[in-house]
Design an enzyme around this catalytic site. Structure first.
Site, PDB file in Angstrom:
ATOM      1  N   LEU A 159      11.629 -20.326  -5.219  1.00 10.68           N
ATOM      2  CA  LEU A 159      10.662 -19.406  -4.601  1.00 10.68           C
ATOM      3  C   LEU A 159       9.362 -19.466  -5.407  1.00 10.68           C
ATOM      4  CD1 LEU A 159       9.808 -16.888  -2.815  1.00 10.68           C
ATOM      5  CD2 LEU A 159      10.790 -15.470  -4.618  1.00 10.68           C
ATOM      6  N   HIS A 186       2.837   3.790  -8.880  1.00  8.54           N
ATOM      7  CA  HIS A 186       2.715   2.342  -9.148  1.00  8.54           C
ATOM      8  C   HIS A 186       3.977   1.825  -9.839  1.00  8.54           C
ATOM      9  CE1 HIS A 186      -1.290   2.162  -7.660  1.00  8.54           C
ATOM     10  NE2 HIS A 186      -1.802   2.945  -8.593  1.00  8.54           N
ATOM     11  N   ASP A 238       0.821  -1.211   0.000  1.00  5.47           N
ATOM     12  CA  ASP A 238       0.000   0.000   0.000  1.00  5.47           C
ATOM     13  C   ASP A 238       0.858   1.266   0.000  1.00  5.47           C
ATOM     14  OD1 ASP A 238      -2.295   1.501   0.032  1.00  5.47           O
ATOM     15  OD2 ASP A 238      -2.625   1.307   2.184  1.00  5.47           O
TER      16      ASP A 238
HETATM   17  C1  FPP Z   1      -1.891   0.047  -3.354  1.00 10.69           C
HETATM   18  O1  FPP Z   1      -1.438   1.373  -3.300  1.00 10.69           O
HETATM   19  C2  FPP Z   1      -1.314  -0.614  -4.510  1.00 10.69           C
HETATM   20  C3  FPP Z   1      -2.035  -1.208  -5.502  1.00 10.69           C
HETATM   21  C4  FPP Z   1      -3.502  -1.263  -5.541  1.00 10.69           C
HETATM   22  C5  FPP Z   1      -1.357  -1.822  -6.641  1.00 10.69           C
HETATM   23  C6  FPP Z   1      -0.098  -2.533  -6.343  1.00 10.69           C
HETATM   24  C7  FPP Z   1       0.667  -2.589  -7.577  1.00 10.69           C
HETATM   25  C8  FPP Z   1       2.016  -2.540  -7.694  1.00 10.69           C
HETATM   26  C9  FPP Z   1       2.956  -2.549  -6.552  1.00 10.69           C
HETATM   27  C10 FPP Z   1       2.634  -2.465  -9.015  1.00 10.69           C
HETATM   28  C11 FPP Z   1       2.189  -3.528  -9.931  1.00 10.69           C
HETATM   29  C12 FPP Z   1       2.578  -4.872  -9.413  1.00 10.69           C
HETATM   30  C13 FPP Z   1       2.791  -5.916 -10.184  1.00 10.69           C
HETATM   31  C14 FPP Z   1       3.269  -7.187  -9.570  1.00 10.69           C
HETATM   32  C15 FPP Z   1       2.646  -5.874 -11.640  1.00 10.69           C
HETATM   33  P1  FPP Z   1      -2.508   2.528  -3.444  1.00 10.69           P
HETATM   34  O2  FPP Z   1      -2.626   2.859  -4.879  1.00 10.69           O
HETATM   35  O3  FPP Z   1      -3.767   2.136  -2.764  1.00 10.69           O
HETATM   36  O4  FPP Z   1      -1.804   3.689  -2.656  1.00 10.69           O
HETATM   37  P2  FPP Z   1      -2.512   4.849  -1.819  1.00 10.69           P
HETATM   38  O5  FPP Z   1      -3.065   4.205  -0.562  1.00 10.69           O
HETATM   39  O6  FPP Z   1      -1.374   5.774  -1.529  1.00 10.69           O
HETATM   40  O7  FPP Z   1      -3.568   5.452  -2.685  1.00 10.69           O
END
Ligand code: FPP
Length: 225
Positions: free
Chosen positions: A123, A29, A12
């Site tokens: 892994l 992201h 997150d």
């Molecule tokens: C949460 O942060 C993150 C996500 C919903 C997406 C996670 C994706 C990645 C780490 C990159 C893509 C991964 C792969 C494996 C292809 P948020 O967007 O909710 O952050 P915020 O709370 O600051 O809004």
């Protein structure tokens, strides 16, 4: 000292990091993906056998279409660029979640990647995509009912996306938010939970090592004394 077999992560904070450093959630992201690579390497170094990453939840469809498309584009390119390297490094990729709704090209790519790496054993990276714990459980109950089996722990676990995967020893959630967000609710009944203040793109190997070190000091009694 507690052995560690499985680490699960709620990654997150990409959006907030992106706005703060790049004025764009999507660039957050992209930065988050660099952390993913860093943490995979570190997981191997620590001889941990399973890593489960919450990449997209059943609730994330509520985000603007542009962000959703960006995330799946990122995933698509990530697979293209990294799957051969995964394979060389003896990493197995498994998707957990309902991917039937994804576009057919990406679906095929994910299936092919799973097939290609299925015998790898150093892994296992479980990518939670369109994953929600509640729908996973409903699915499991439906399958059990259809097969006219008894509802018991063994049968439920056999019908989850995570069948044959040991429960997580550790859950890490970055981003200074203390909740589980519909992630592995059944499987985490006895996981040790580490809520980290840092946003996911800022989370590094040193932070990961600290979590592992602190986990090892915990007395896990699983309901006993
Ligand atoms: C949460 O942060 C993150 C996500 C919903 C997406 C996670 C994706 C990645 C780490 C990159 C893509 C991964 C792969 C494996 C292809 P948020 O967007 O909710 O952050 P915020 O709370 O600051 O809004």
């Amino acid at each position: 000292m507690n052995p560690i077999t499985h680490v699960a992560i709620i990654m997150d904070g990409n959006g907030r990091w992106g706005i703060k450093h790049k004025k764009s959630r999507n660039l957050g992201h992209r930065a988050g993906l660099i952390t993913v690579e860093r943490i995979i390497k570190s997981t191997i170094k620590n001889k941990i056998k399973y890593l489960t990453l919450y990449a997209f939840s059943t609730e994330n469809w509520k985000r603007p279409k542009k962000e959703v498309n960006f995330l799946f584009g990122l995933l698509d390119r990530f697979i293209d660029q990294k799957i051969d390297e995964f394979n060389k490094q003896n990493i197995k990729l498994k998707v957990i979640g309902n991917i039937t709704v994804l576009n057919s090209k990406l679906k095929k790519k994910l299936k092919k990647s799973e097939y290609m790496t299925k015998k790898n054993s150093r892994l296992q990276v479980n990518l939670a995509l369109n994953y929600g714990s509640k729908s996973e459980l409903i699915n499991a109950f439906k399958k059990i009912t259809k097969k006219k089996q008894n509802i018991n722990v063994k049968n439920i676990e056999k019908n989850l996306y995570t069948s044959n995967i040991p429960d997580p020893d550790i859950l890490i959630r970055t981003g200074n938010t203390n909740r589980l967000s519909n992630f592995l609710l059944w499987q985490m009944a006895y996981s040790e939970i580490f809520f980290e203040k840092k946003l996911w793109p800022a989370f590094n190997e040193k932070d990961y090592r600290r979590v592992i070190k602190n986990f090892k000091k915990i007395k896990r009694n699983f309901g006993s004394i």
